[in-house]
Design a protein around this motif. Structure first.
Motif, PDB file in Angstrom:
ATOM      1  N   ALA A  94       0.876  -1.173   0.000  1.00  0.00           N
ATOM      2  CA  ALA A  94       0.000   0.000   0.000  1.00  0.00           C
ATOM      3  C   ALA A  94       0.909   1.217   0.000  1.00  0.00           C
ATOM      4  O   ALA A  94       1.939   1.234   0.674  1.00  0.00           O
ATOM      5  CB  ALA A  94      -0.910   0.000   1.225  1.00  0.00           C
ATOM      6  N   ILE A  95       0.536   2.252  -0.748  1.00  0.00           N
ATOM      7  CA  ILE A  95       1.452   3.374  -0.992  1.00  0.00           C
ATOM      8  C   ILE A  95       0.817   4.700  -0.614  1.00  0.00           C
ATOM      9  O   ILE A  95      -0.276   5.042  -1.103  1.00  0.00           O
ATOM     10  CB  ILE A  95       1.850   3.427  -2.480  1.00  0.00           C
ATOM     11  CG1 ILE A  95       2.408   2.071  -2.935  1.00  0.00           C
ATOM     12  CG2 ILE A  95       2.870   4.527  -2.751  1.00  0.00           C
ATOM     13  CD1 ILE A  95       1.841   1.597  -4.236  1.00  0.00           C
ATOM     14  N   ALA A  96       1.499   5.443   0.261  1.00  0.00           N
ATOM     15  CA  ALA A  96       1.102   6.820   0.566  1.00  0.00           C
ATOM     16  C   ALA A  96       2.026   7.755  -0.201  1.00  0.00           C
ATOM     17  O   ALA A  96       3.255   7.620  -0.135  1.00  0.00           O
ATOM     18  CB  ALA A  96       1.207   7.091   2.065  1.00  0.00           C
ATOM     19  N   MET A  97       1.440   8.697  -0.942  1.00  0.00           N
ATOM     20  CA  MET A  97       2.217   9.636  -1.742  1.00  0.00           C
ATOM     21  C   MET A  97       2.152  11.015  -1.116  1.00  0.00           C
ATOM     22  O   MET A  97       1.058  11.564  -0.910  1.00  0.00           O
ATOM     23  CB  MET A  97       1.673   9.698  -3.172  1.00  0.00           C
ATOM     24  CG  MET A  97       1.860   8.433  -3.962  1.00  0.00           C
ATOM     25  SD  MET A  97       1.394   8.692  -5.686  1.00  0.00           S
ATOM     26  CE  MET A  97       2.196   7.290  -6.452  1.00  0.00           C
ATOM     27  N   LEU A  98       3.307  11.592  -0.832  1.00  0.00           N
ATOM     28  CA  LEU A  98       3.410  12.949  -0.310  1.00  0.00           C
ATOM     29  C   LEU A  98       3.908  13.822  -1.451  1.00  0.00           C
ATOM     30  O   LEU A  98       5.052  13.683  -1.903  1.00  0.00           O
ATOM     31  CB  LEU A  98       4.364  12.988   0.879  1.00  0.00           C
ATOM     32  CG  LEU A  98       4.036  11.998   2.010  1.00  0.00           C
ATOM     33  CD1 LEU A  98       5.053  12.105   3.136  1.00  0.00           C
ATOM     34  CD2 LEU A  98       2.632  12.232   2.541  1.00  0.00           C
ATOM     35  N   SER A 135       5.626  19.445   1.513  1.00  0.00           N
ATOM     36  CA  SER A 135       6.657  20.346   0.994  1.00  0.00           C
ATOM     37  C   SER A 135       7.697  19.609   0.166  1.00  0.00           C
ATOM     38  O   SER A 135       8.306  20.182  -0.744  1.00  0.00           O
ATOM     39  CB  SER A 135       7.353  21.081   2.144  1.00  0.00           C
ATOM     40  OG  SER A 135       7.929  20.162   3.057  1.00  0.00           O
ATOM     41  N   GLU A 136       7.936  18.317   0.463  1.00  0.00           N
ATOM     42  CA  GLU A 136       8.886  17.504  -0.281  1.00  0.00           C
ATOM     43  C   GLU A 136       8.221  16.232  -0.783  1.00  0.00           C
ATOM     44  O   GLU A 136       7.338  15.687  -0.132  1.00  0.00           O
ATOM     45  CB  GLU A 136      10.088  17.132   0.593  1.00  0.00           C
ATOM     46  CG  GLU A 136      10.961  18.307   0.993  1.00  0.00           C
ATOM     47  CD  GLU A 136      12.189  17.864   1.763  1.00  0.00           C
ATOM     48  OE1 GLU A 136      12.350  16.640   1.986  1.00  0.00           O
ATOM     49  OE2 GLU A 136      12.984  18.737   2.141  1.00  0.00           O
ATOM     50  N   PHE A 137       8.693  15.763  -1.937  1.00  0.00           N
ATOM     51  CA  PHE A 137       8.167  14.526  -2.502  1.00  0.00           C
ATOM     52  C   PHE A 137       8.643  13.335  -1.675  1.00  0.00           C
ATOM     53  O   PHE A 137       9.818  13.237  -1.318  1.00  0.00           O
ATOM     54  CB  PHE A 137       8.631  14.356  -3.946  1.00  0.00           C
ATOM     55  CG  PHE A 137       8.214  13.056  -4.574  1.00  0.00           C
ATOM     56  CD1 PHE A 137       7.011  12.964  -5.249  1.00  0.00           C
ATOM     57  CD2 PHE A 137       9.023  11.932  -4.477  1.00  0.00           C
ATOM     58  CE1 PHE A 137       6.609  11.760  -5.819  1.00  0.00           C
ATOM     59  CE2 PHE A 137       8.641  10.727  -5.044  1.00  0.00           C
ATOM     60  CZ  PHE A 137       7.431  10.648  -5.715  1.00  0.00           C
ATOM     61  N   ALA A 138       7.747  12.414  -1.373  1.00  0.00           N
ATOM     62  CA  ALA A 138       8.119  11.188  -0.669  1.00  0.00           C
ATOM     63  C   ALA A 138       7.055  10.121  -0.925  1.00  0.00           C
ATOM     64  O   ALA A 138       5.888  10.433  -1.205  1.00  0.00           O
ATOM     65  CB  ALA A 138       8.257  11.431   0.830  1.00  0.00           C
ATOM     66  N   LEU A 139       7.480   8.877  -0.844  1.00  0.00           N
ATOM     67  CA  LEU A 139       6.582   7.731  -0.940  1.00  0.00           C
ATOM     68  C   LEU A 139       6.746   6.892   0.313  1.00  0.00           C
ATOM     69  O   LEU A 139       7.875   6.597   0.722  1.00  0.00           O
ATOM     70  CB  LEU A 139       6.912   6.880  -2.175  1.00  0.00           C
ATOM     71  CG  LEU A 139       6.781   7.557  -3.536  1.00  0.00           C
ATOM     72  CD1 LEU A 139       7.289   6.624  -4.635  1.00  0.00           C
ATOM     73  CD2 LEU A 139       5.347   7.951  -3.817  1.00  0.00           C
ATOM     74  N   VAL A 140       5.641   6.525   0.932  1.00  0.00           N
ATOM     75  CA  VAL A 140       5.663   5.652   2.111  1.00  0.00           C
ATOM     76  C   VAL A 140       4.937   4.368   1.731  1.00  0.00           C
ATOM     77  O   VAL A 140       3.749   4.394   1.411  1.00  0.00           O
ATOM     78  CB  VAL A 140       4.988   6.314   3.325  1.00  0.00           C
ATOM     79  CG1 VAL A 140       5.065   5.391   4.537  1.00  0.00           C
ATOM     80  CG2 VAL A 140       5.649   7.656   3.640  1.00  0.00           C
ATOM     81  N   VAL A 141       5.664   3.262   1.752  1.00  0.00           N
ATOM     82  CA  VAL A 141       5.110   1.984   1.291  1.00  0.00           C
ATOM     83  C   VAL A 141       5.028   1.001   2.450  1.00  0.00           C
ATOM     84  O   VAL A 141       6.014   0.793   3.162  1.00  0.00           O
ATOM     85  CB  VAL A 141       5.978   1.383   0.162  1.00  0.00           C
ATOM     86  CG1 VAL A 141       5.395   0.043  -0.296  1.00  0.00           C
ATOM     87  CG2 VAL A 141       6.075   2.356  -1.014  1.00  0.00           C
ATOM     88  N   THR A 142       3.843   0.432   2.628  1.00  0.00           N
ATOM     89  CA  THR A 142       3.663  -0.648   3.598  1.00  0.00           C
ATOM     90  C   THR A 142       3.542  -1.955   2.827  1.00  0.00           C
ATOM     91  O   THR A 142       2.684  -2.088   1.956  1.00  0.00           O
ATOM     92  CB  THR A 142       2.407  -0.426   4.455  1.00  0.00           C
ATOM     93  OG1 THR A 142       2.566   0.771   5.211  1.00  0.00           O
ATOM     94  CG2 THR A 142       2.189  -1.596   5.406  1.00  0.00           C
ATOM     95  N   ALA A 143       4.441  -2.881   3.139  1.00  0.00           N
ATOM     96  CA  ALA A 143       4.462  -4.170   2.446  1.00  0.00           C
ATOM     97  C   ALA A 143       4.075  -5.289   3.412  1.00  0.00           C
ATOM     98  O   ALA A 143       4.391  -5.232   4.600  1.00  0.00           O
ATOM     99  CB  ALA A 143       5.845  -4.443   1.869  1.00  0.00           C
TER     100      ALA A 143
END
Length: 358
Positions: A94-98, A135-143
């Motif tokens: 599952a992916i959270a996009m900042l 403010s910054e690009f980031a991806l948070v992935v739960t595997a």
């Protein structure tokens, strides 16, 4: 006019993202709900493995070697790596996009292509996620993954006299950074190895599944923050020390010329991280059994030392024993010089080689 996430708004951005995901195996009712529903069964001798990791723009994008695809690929690979290191087979992400407001939609679509391609490569289902302005690009992935209880690999299960075994080569990422920053002229082979190290930051997925599936390994961790950190994570957690040999730490022979330019030893190069290999602990008898069962793995694995009951962390270099320092990539600690982790290692400010053992 360039389309950005701000110009389109959240709903349309989400529609673009889910459009890339499409149909997913094992996903019940599809995407777009408050939660994703995985249609799987876990047997009584199995456990779920769960991990969350954050990533951002990687070196390949910053050097102009690749577009947003490698960013999405790395985000999935980063999270999947820990699942495989734990002895589990990954099943979902599952992916959270900042997203900054000025993120271009074309870049976002490149990221999604990388995410979807990586998910297919690892055989995982994308269950959904979230989007938020940041403010910054980031991806948070739960595997998530599934492991047999007898094959689970923790960090605190190393035994005294276990062999410490590394997959692949280490130091390629740092040598690639050095070559690109210094605009070194490279041979074709050097360029191929370096571009692969910087663009394809992927774990040895198939090898990891094969090794955990044997049931012979005692413990494992991925080498995301450098080899010394991985060694400390395994041995200290088990109340043990180690004896490591600098000469046995695997560095690509195809990058030997560049290594000589940096004048950095194998142990220093391997302390940088970025290579996404695995460190295993395995008994000598089990290692011999593994080599008899799977001799084809011989060139993929390097024995770099042993876990020791004395509790001290020692590394031998050029016939002299030094204390091994855990100079890991710690984002919370600030360097006195203000240099980043990789710059500290290249400048000699950070080294895993401590005082000589008297």
């Amino acid at each position: 006019m360039l389309k950005t996430v701000e110009s389109l708004g959240e709903r349309e951005v989400i529609s673009i993202i889910t459009g890339h995901i499409g149909l997913q195996n094992h996903l019940y009712k599809g995407v777009g709900h408050d939660a994703g529903f995985l249609d799987i069964e876990v047997e009584s001798d199995e456990v779920l493995a769960i991990n969350t990791d954050r990533s951002g723009l990687n070196a390949a994008v910053k050097f102009g070697l690749d577009d947003g695809q490698c960013v999405g690929d790395f985000a999935i690979s980063h999270a999947v790596s820990d699942i495989v290191a734990s002895g589990a087979k990954p099943i979902s992400v599952a992916i959270a996009m900042l997203l900054p407001a000025d993120t271009e939609i074309s870049f976002l679509e490149q990221v999604m292509v990388g995410i979807v391609d990586a998910a297919k490569r690892y055989g995982v289902t994308i269950t959904g996620g979230d989007t938020k302005k940041n403010s910054e690009f980031a991806l948070v992935v739960t595997a998530c993954g599934i492991a047999k209880k007898t094959h689970v690999l923790a960090r605190n299960t190393v035994k005294a006299d276990d062999l410490l075994v590394v997959t692949g080569n280490l130091g390629s990422f740092l040598l690639g950074m050095y070559a690109k920053k210094n605009d070194l002229p490279l041979t074709l082979i050097e360029s191929i190895v370096i571009d692969k190290a910087l663009i394809e930051q992927r774990p040895p997925f198939d090898l990891g599944l094969k090794l955990s599936g044997t049931g012979l390994m005692n413990a494992c961790t991925d080498i995301s923050d450098g080899l010394p950190a991985a060694i400390y994570n395994l041995c200290a957690a088990s109340g043990l020390g180690c004896k490591i040999y600098d000469a046995d730490i695997p560095v690509s022979s195809q990058l030997k010329r560049i290594q000589e330019l940096t004048q950095l030893s194998n142990s220093v190069l391997s302390s940088a991280g970025g290579d996404w290999e695995y460190l295993y602990a395995i008994s000598p008898d089990s290692f011999n059994q593994l080599m008899k069962q799977m001799p084809e793995l011989y060139e993929s694995l390097s024995v770099i030392g042993t876990a020791e009951s004395h509790g001290e962390f020692i590394i031998e270099k050029a016939g002299e024993d030094h204390y091994l320092i855990n100079n890991e990539n710690d984002s919370f600690k600030k360097s006195p010089s203000g240099r980043g982790h990789f710059a500290q290692i290249l400048s000699g400010e950070s080294t895993p080689l401590g005082d000589k053992v008297i």
